[in-house]
Design a protein around this motif. Structure first.
Motif, PDB file in Angstrom:
ATOM      1  N   ILE A 292      -3.958  -2.944  12.889  1.00 55.70           N
ATOM      2  CA  ILE A 292      -4.783  -2.014  13.660  1.00 55.70           C
ATOM      3  C   ILE A 292      -4.601  -2.270  15.148  1.00 55.70           C
ATOM      4  O   ILE A 292      -4.442  -1.339  15.948  1.00 55.70           O
ATOM      5  CB  ILE A 292      -6.271  -2.147  13.262  1.00 55.70           C
ATOM      6  CG1 ILE A 292      -6.500  -1.527  11.878  1.00 55.70           C
ATOM      7  CG2 ILE A 292      -7.175  -1.473  14.299  1.00 55.70           C
ATOM      8  CD1 ILE A 292      -7.913  -1.709  11.355  1.00 55.70           C
TER       9      ILE A 292
ATOM     10  N   VAL B  16      -7.826  -8.689   5.184  1.00 54.05           N
ATOM     11  CA  VAL B  16      -8.558  -8.198   6.358  1.00 54.05           C
ATOM     12  C   VAL B  16      -7.872  -8.637   7.645  1.00 54.05           C
ATOM     13  O   VAL B  16      -7.723  -7.848   8.591  1.00 54.05           O
ATOM     14  CB  VAL B  16     -10.011  -8.692   6.320  1.00 54.05           C
ATOM     15  CG1 VAL B  16     -10.724  -8.368   7.631  1.00 54.05           C
ATOM     16  CG2 VAL B  16     -10.763  -8.056   5.152  1.00 54.05           C
TER      17      VAL B  16
ATOM     18  N   HIS C 255       0.842  -1.196   0.000  1.00 52.49           N
ATOM     19  CA  HIS C 255       0.000   0.000   0.000  1.00 52.49           C
ATOM     20  C   HIS C 255       0.878   1.247   0.000  1.00 52.49           C
ATOM     21  O   HIS C 255       1.958   1.251   0.586  1.00 52.49           O
ATOM     22  CB  HIS C 255      -0.902   0.031   1.246  1.00 52.49           C
ATOM     23  CG  HIS C 255      -1.880  -1.098   1.297  1.00 52.49           C
ATOM     24  ND1 HIS C 255      -1.519  -2.364   1.709  1.00 52.49           N
ATOM     25  CD2 HIS C 255      -3.202  -1.153   0.984  1.00 52.49           C
ATOM     26  CE1 HIS C 255      -2.579  -3.148   1.656  1.00 52.49           C
ATOM     27  NE2 HIS C 255      -3.605  -2.448   1.221  1.00 52.49           N
TER      28      HIS C 255
ATOM     29  N   ARG D  46      -8.752   2.057   9.988  1.00 56.88           N
ATOM     30  CA  ARG D  46      -9.616   1.728   8.854  1.00 56.88           C
ATOM     31  C   ARG D  46     -10.445   2.941   8.500  1.00 56.88           C
ATOM     32  O   ARG D  46     -11.239   3.431   9.313  1.00 56.88           O
ATOM     33  CB  ARG D  46     -10.512   0.543   9.213  1.00 56.88           C
ATOM     34  CG  ARG D  46     -11.393   0.036   8.077  1.00 56.88           C
ATOM     35  CD  ARG D  46     -10.583  -0.582   6.972  1.00 56.88           C
ATOM     36  NE  ARG D  46     -11.444  -1.384   6.098  1.00 56.88           N
ATOM     37  CZ  ARG D  46     -11.149  -1.705   4.855  1.00 56.88           C
ATOM     38  NH1 ARG D  46     -10.002  -1.292   4.327  1.00 56.88           N
ATOM     39  NH2 ARG D  46     -11.949  -2.455   4.138  1.00 56.88           N
ATOM     40  N   GLU D  47     -10.260   3.465   7.297  1.00 55.95           N
ATOM     41  CA  GLU D  47     -11.020   4.619   6.835  1.00 55.95           C
ATOM     42  C   GLU D  47     -12.464   4.220   6.577  1.00 55.95           C
ATOM     43  O   GLU D  47     -12.728   3.168   5.975  1.00 55.95           O
ATOM     44  CB  GLU D  47     -10.394   5.161   5.545  1.00 55.95           C
ATOM     45  CG  GLU D  47     -11.103   6.356   4.947  1.00 55.95           C
ATOM     46  CD  GLU D  47     -10.561   6.702   3.573  1.00 55.95           C
ATOM     47  OE1 GLU D  47     -10.177   7.863   3.372  1.00 55.95           O
ATOM     48  OE2 GLU D  47     -10.516   5.805   2.710  1.00 55.95           O
TER      49      GLU D  47
ATOM     50  N   LEU E  70      -2.240   0.931  11.918  1.00 60.61           N
ATOM     51  CA  LEU E  70      -3.208   1.292  10.891  1.00 60.61           C
ATOM     52  C   LEU E  70      -4.505   1.745  11.530  1.00 60.61           C
ATOM     53  O   LEU E  70      -4.795   1.428  12.684  1.00 60.61           O
ATOM     54  CB  LEU E  70      -3.531   0.086   9.992  1.00 60.61           C
ATOM     55  CG  LEU E  70      -2.517  -0.457   9.004  1.00 60.61           C
ATOM     56  CD1 LEU E  70      -3.163  -1.600   8.216  1.00 60.61           C
ATOM     57  CD2 LEU E  70      -2.008   0.606   8.061  1.00 60.61           C
TER      58      LEU E  70
ATOM     59  N   GLY F 237      -4.619  -6.773   8.126  1.00 60.30           N
ATOM     60  CA  GLY F 237      -4.972  -5.383   8.408  1.00 60.30           C
ATOM     61  C   GLY F 237      -5.438  -5.192   9.841  1.00 60.30           C
ATOM     62  O   GLY F 237      -5.043  -4.235  10.519  1.00 60.30           O
ATOM     63  N   ARG F 238      -6.252  -6.115  10.321  1.00 63.36           N
ATOM     64  CA  ARG F 238      -6.729  -6.032  11.710  1.00 63.36           C
ATOM     65  C   ARG F 238      -5.583  -6.190  12.703  1.00 63.36           C
ATOM     66  O   ARG F 238      -5.571  -5.551  13.751  1.00 63.36           O
ATOM     67  CB  ARG F 238      -7.789  -7.105  11.950  1.00 63.36           C
ATOM     68  CG  ARG F 238      -9.136  -6.810  11.297  1.00 63.36           C
ATOM     69  CD  ARG F 238     -10.079  -7.971  11.454  1.00 63.36           C
ATOM     70  NE  ARG F 238     -11.403  -7.677  10.906  1.00 63.36           N
ATOM     71  CZ  ARG F 238     -12.335  -8.598  10.683  1.00 63.36           C
ATOM     72  NH1 ARG F 238     -12.084  -9.876  10.966  1.00 63.36           N
ATOM     73  NH2 ARG F 238     -13.506  -8.258  10.185  1.00 63.36           N
TER      74      ARG F 238
ATOM     75  N   ARG G 154     -16.115   4.062   4.867  1.00 64.49           N
ATOM     76  CA  ARG G 154     -16.540   4.118   3.468  1.00 64.49           C
ATOM     77  C   ARG G 154     -17.245   5.440   3.183  1.00 64.49           C
ATOM     78  O   ARG G 154     -18.093   5.890   3.940  1.00 64.49           O
ATOM     79  CB  ARG G 154     -17.501   2.968   3.169  1.00 64.49           C
ATOM     80  CG  ARG G 154     -16.886   1.588   3.322  1.00 64.49           C
ATOM     81  CD  ARG G 154     -17.912   0.524   2.984  1.00 64.49           C
ATOM     82  NE  ARG G 154     -17.339  -0.818   3.102  1.00 64.49           N
ATOM     83  CZ  ARG G 154     -17.989  -1.917   2.781  1.00 64.49           C
ATOM     84  NH1 ARG G 154     -19.242  -1.843   2.331  1.00 64.49           N
ATOM     85  NH2 ARG G 154     -17.409  -3.096   2.917  1.00 64.49           N
TER      86      ARG G 154
ATOM     87  N   GLY H   5     -13.519   0.931   2.455  1.00 65.27           N
ATOM     88  CA  GLY H   5     -12.645   1.895   3.104  1.00 65.27           C
ATOM     89  C   GLY H   5     -11.189   1.471   3.003  1.00 65.27           C
ATOM     90  O   GLY H   5     -10.883   0.280   2.930  1.00 65.27           O
ATOM     91  N   ARG H   6     -10.294   2.426   2.987  1.00 64.10           N
ATOM     92  CA  ARG H   6      -8.867   2.125   2.886  1.00 64.10           C
ATOM     93  C   ARG H   6      -8.242   1.874   4.252  1.00 64.10           C
ATOM     94  O   ARG H   6      -8.758   2.318   5.276  1.00 64.10           O
ATOM     95  CB  ARG H   6      -8.124   3.284   2.202  1.00 64.10           C
ATOM     96  CG  ARG H   6      -8.358   3.360   0.705  1.00 64.10           C
ATOM     97  CD  ARG H   6      -7.518   4.449   0.076  1.00 64.10           C
ATOM     98  NE  ARG H   6      -7.764   4.547  -1.360  1.00 64.10           N
ATOM     99  CZ  ARG H   6      -7.269   5.497  -2.131  1.00 64.10           C
ATOM    100  NH1 ARG H   6      -6.507   6.443  -1.612  1.00 64.10           N
ATOM    101  NH2 ARG H   6      -7.527   5.509  -3.427  1.00 64.10           N
ATOM    102  N   TRP H   7      -7.137   1.167   4.224  1.00 64.40           N
ATOM    103  CA  TRP H   7      -6.327   0.956   5.414  1.00 64.40           C
ATOM    104  C   TRP H   7      -5.293   2.076   5.444  1.00 64.40           C
ATOM    105  O   TRP H   7      -4.413   2.131   4.588  1.00 64.40           O
ATOM    106  CB  TRP H   7      -5.633  -0.390   5.360  1.00 64.40           C
ATOM    107  CG  TRP H   7      -6.552  -1.548   5.137  1.00 64.40           C
ATOM    108  CD1 TRP H   7      -6.967  -2.040   3.936  1.00 64.40           C
ATOM    109  CD2 TRP H   7      -7.187  -2.355   6.139  1.00 64.40           C
ATOM    110  NE1 TRP H   7      -7.812  -3.102   4.119  1.00 64.40           N
ATOM    111  CE2 TRP H   7      -7.957  -3.326   5.466  1.00 64.40           C
ATOM    112  CE3 TRP H   7      -7.154  -2.355   7.527  1.00 64.40           C
ATOM    113  CZ2 TRP H   7      -8.708  -4.284   6.143  1.00 64.40           C
ATOM    114  CZ3 TRP H   7      -7.894  -3.309   8.199  1.00 64.40           C
ATOM    115  CH2 TRP H   7      -8.656  -4.257   7.519  1.00 64.40           C
TER     116      TRP H   7
END
Length: 224
Positions: A114, A107, A28, A121-122, A119, A110-111, A124, A131-133
């Protein structure tokens, strides 16, 4: 992880310390979180990285297109532990595992990032948009790339973890945007790294080879 079938430990000063986390951040753009890979290809790369975390820790062995569990004792990292549980419960070809883990790896990793505070989570903007990370810090997001590029440009020794990461970048095509600085300033370093990939344990070479084959099949299927 969803349905059936379905780290390396922290390293001082080295990226996030987890193979899949570093791959995620590299996949990313550092400031915007915009993906650098198609979702399916990124998923396969992340799946390979999750298996790589276990292979580097010698919890699993990859050979002849299959995955064997060597050590099923609990993992401190919850995500890595869930991957290991799936591998313990069922037997499937490596390519099947890559496809399965690849469905949710984006996902799941990403979690994990987070949870580590790296990170957010943006939300939507529209119902049909994902939504973006977003990185909490550009410095943190760019660190895995900066570290690897510095090692290559300076000709520093590369650990097996570094080589597996390079192998997965090459397997997914992510090496093009991530290692461009090395390619411009010290292309010989990339040739040396490619040669060193063959010196990895057979299990790690198999991981990279199987991931590359899975990516190739996914690209070919998309073109049909």
């Amino acid at each position: 992880m969803t349905g059936h079938p379905h780290g390396q430990e922290h390293r001082a000063g080295g990226g996030t310390g987890r193979l899949a986390d570093d791959f995620f951040l590299m996949a990313h753009e550092e400031s915007t979180g915009k993906p650098r890979l198609a979702e399916r290809i990124a998923g396969l790369g992340l799946a390979g990285a999750l298996l790589g975390e276990l292979a580097l820790a010698e919890r699993i062995e990859l050979r002849d297109g299959t995955v064997a569990v060597l050590d099923s004792s609990p993992r401190e990292d919850a995500l890595s532990g869930r991957v290991l549980e799936f591998l313990k419960q069922e037997q499937h070809p490596t390519r099947t595992w890559l496809a399965f883990f690849g469905q949710s790896a984006h996902v799941e990793v990403g979690r994990r990032l987070i949870d580590d505070g790296l990170l957010v989570r943006e939300a939507r903007k529209r119902p049909w948009q994902g939504g973006r990370w977003l990185p909490t810090s550009v410095d943190v997001a760019v660190r895995p790339t900066a570290l690897l590029c510095t090692q290559l440009i300076r000709g520093q020794d590369l650990e097996p973890r570094d080589l597996v990461l390079i192998g997965l970048l090459r397997a997914t095509g992510l090496d093009q945007p991530v290692l461009w600085e090395v390619r411009q300033s010290r292309p010989a370093a990339l040739r040396r790294a490619a040669q060193l990939l063959g010196s990895l344990r057979a299990s790690l070479v198999e991981l990279i080879t199987q991931t590359e084959a899975a990516v190739g099949s996914a690209i070919a299927a998309h073109r049909l």
